[in-house]
Motif scaffolding. Sequence first.
Motif, short mmCIF file in Angstrom:
data_model
loop_
_atom_site.label_atom_id
_atom_site.label_comp_id
_atom_site.label_asym_id
_atom_site.label_seq_id
_atom_site.Cartn_x
_atom_site.Cartn_y
_atom_site.Cartn_z
N LEU A 381 0.87 -1.23 -0.09
CA LEU A 381 0.06 -0.08 -0.02
C LEU A 381 1.04 1.22 0.05
N THR A 382 1.94 1.31 0.70
CA THR A 382 2.74 2.26 0.65
C THR A 382 3.41 2.42 -0.75
N GLY A 383 4.07 1.54 -1.33
CA GLY A 383 4.34 1.62 -2.77
C GLY A 383 3.34 1.98 -3.65
N GLN A 384 2.19 1.57 -3.49
CA GLN A 384 0.89 2.04 -4.26
C GLN A 384 0.83 3.64 -4.28
N ILE A 385 0.94 4.21 -2.89
CA ILE A 385 0.66 5.51 -2.69
C ILE A 385 1.93 6.57 -3.34
N LEU A 386 3.08 5.81 -3.14
CA LEU A 386 4.19 6.44 -3.76
C LEU A 386 4.52 6.38 -5.19
N ALA A 387 3.81 5.34 -5.99
CA ALA A 387 3.70 5.40 -7.21
C ALA A 387 2.72 6.32 -7.90
N HIS A 388 1.89 6.48 -7.13
CA HIS A 388 0.56 7.61 -7.59
C HIS A 388 1.23 9.09 -7.27
N GLU A 389 1.90 9.08 -6.18
CA GLU A 389 2.36 10.64 -6.22
C GLU A 389 3.47 11.03 -6.98
N LEU A 390 4.45 9.96 -7.26
CA LEU A 390 5.43 10.30 -8.18
C LEU A 390 5.01 10.47 -9.44
N MET A 391 3.95 9.95 -9.81
CA MET A 391 3.28 10.39 -11.43
C MET A 391 2.75 11.88 -11.48
N HIS A 392 2.14 12.22 -10.40
CA HIS A 392 2.06 13.82 -10.01
C HIS A 392 3.18 14.66 -10.33
N GLY A 393 4.42 14.09 -9.50
CA GLY A 393 5.59 14.93 -9.74
C GLY A 393 6.09 14.83 -11.17
N TRP A 394 6.22 13.65 -11.67
CA TRP A 394 6.65 13.54 -13.04
C TRP A 394 6.03 14.54 -14.13
N LEU A 395 4.52 14.51 -13.90
CA LEU A 395 3.63 15.36 -14.79
C LEU A 395 4.01 16.86 -14.74
N ARG A 396 4.00 17.28 -13.33
CA ARG A 396 4.70 18.53 -13.16
C ARG A 396 6.00 19.09 -13.55
N LEU A 397 6.96 18.14 -13.43
CA LEU A 397 8.23 18.33 -13.91
C LEU A 397 8.32 18.34 -15.44
N LYS A 398 7.54 17.47 -15.94
CA LYS A 398 7.46 17.35 -17.50
C LYS A 398 6.58 18.33 -18.34
N GLY A 399 5.91 19.45 -17.56
CA GLY A 399 5.45 20.62 -18.12
C GLY A 399 3.77 20.26 -18.36
N TYR A 400 3.00 19.21 -17.85
CA TYR A 400 1.83 19.03 -18.18
C TYR A 400 0.95 19.91 -17.05
N ARG A 401 0.50 20.88 -17.88
CA ARG A 401 -0.30 22.13 -17.21
C ARG A 401 -2.00 21.95 -17.13
N ASN A 402 -2.56 22.12 -16.31
CA ASN A 402 -3.94 22.61 -16.19
C ASN A 402 -4.63 21.22 -16.53
N LEU A 403 -4.40 20.45 -16.13
CA LEU A 403 -5.26 19.09 -16.28
C LEU A 403 -6.22 19.03 -15.29
N SER A 404 -7.35 18.37 -16.00
CA SER A 404 -8.45 18.11 -15.06
C SER A 404 -8.39 17.17 -13.84
N PRO A 405 -9.12 17.29 -12.87
CA PRO A 405 -8.92 16.19 -11.75
C PRO A 405 -8.95 14.71 -12.38
N VAL A 406 -10.01 14.62 -13.49
CA VAL A 406 -10.44 13.22 -13.83
C VAL A 406 -8.98 12.85 -14.74
N VAL A 407 -8.68 13.64 -15.30
CA VAL A 407 -7.13 13.10 -16.18
C VAL A 407 -6.11 13.00 -15.42
N GLU A 408 -5.65 14.07 -14.67
CA GLU A 408 -4.52 13.83 -13.80
C GLU A 408 -4.64 12.68 -12.58
#
Length: 503
Positions: A381-408
Amino acid sequence: MASSEINHVSHPCIHAGHISAERKFGFMRWITKILKLGSNQGVMNRRSPQFLGEDNVAFHTPVRSMDDHSRSEHEELDRAAALSLADDLKRPNGYRRHTNNDEDLARALQDSLNMPSYPPYAPPQFSPGGYSTYTHVPLRYCSGCNREIGYGKYLGCMQAFWHPECFCCHSCGYPITENEFSLSGKNPYHKSCFKELHHPKCEVCLQFIPTNGAGLIEYKSHPFWCQKYCPLHEYDNTARCCSCERLESWNARYIFLGDGRSLCLECMETSIMDTGDCQPLYHSIRDYYEGMNMKIEQQIPMLLVERQALNEAIEGEKNGHHHMPETRGLCLSEEQNISSISKRPRIGGNRLIGMKTKQQKLDRKCEVTAILVLYGLPRLLTGQILAHELMHGWLRLKGYRNLSPVVEEGICQVLSYMWLESEVMPGSRNIPSTSAAASSSFSSKKGGKSHTEKKLGEFFMHQIAQDTSTAYGAGFRAANTAVNRYGLRSTLNHIYMTGTFPV
């Protein structure tokens, strides 16, 4: 038939003084009947098969059997001979000598026919079909031991007969002596044994689940674990595991984490309690991303925190990201002071004691400040949460802007699900060629997981797939459909250009 003549044999009339002709005539007629009777026995014994009612079961009458009609004829002849011989004893000597000669002749004839003067009473012979030859009364056979039920007590139930000691409970094996019993299929049970086997017990209070006002058994059941429990336990402050969601049983106490959460013993086996313990898992998930050509260049700090610290960080986060009802992780983008866990606690009774924390200032040097994860959760479960939050970090660092909550949130849940899948069921997902290196290098290095941990992983995957919320549930299903159809890389490119999933 010859036997019909025997029905008309009358007792010989014996009168004193008129014995010579009349008695001889009666005696000879008696001998004639004996000879006829002997010759007819073969006919009587060769009966045709008889049929027993609706069962249509044929059986042959036993050779030794005799009906009431023939037996009465034998008795009549024997009585005539006895009267004749008794009368001879009362006669003068001349007549007695004559009588003795007659008696010797009769005995010689009987010996030659091998027939006793007074044949014993033959008991009824029973046919294999279960009927008496004389009376045609059905016999009773015990359905338990298959032996004949003789004299004494017996039971008649379930369309069969039983010795009292043979009518036993299918569960405990002891005889059923009560007036009432329960039936399941063709098997009888004591009412108490049947209730023990078939009446559901609450897995919380361990008592039989009571019936409601309508007389029906009403209970709650977990959709994955199938844990059955009384409905009232959802409102009586029964502890629920913050990881697997199972309710605490009265015979297995949960561990209280000190922040309102409880953890079951199975989840406690692989729980991660401090930041240092979590670092190997964190780096393995970063390697997982790199294996899919999604390397995270920024060294994002990762901290394990208490529930209160996580809630405070959520309030300080200005970006209005959607969070699950029970927030267990956060990707920070603001500068904050966070209290992280520096030393894991130990178990004291059913509580954790000895935890040490330290304050840590997080400066904003890029779009991502830190990743926070709730402490005390099992490894998967800890790994699942880390994988989810790391994807948020990857999207921000790669310039994915203004995504809707459903998409992000949807695409982050897909990466979380994929990592779990690689841990629980390696090689089950056919990854498109654009992301062929998606296998987890970490999962290939470690040993096999226990059955309990695999089952937990399946539950966490089930939670993601069955989520009913708009952002996490509907978003995951839309993102997963796109990834399965077009591949992860093509889906991410489409999101970057349009902000939506490809259809």
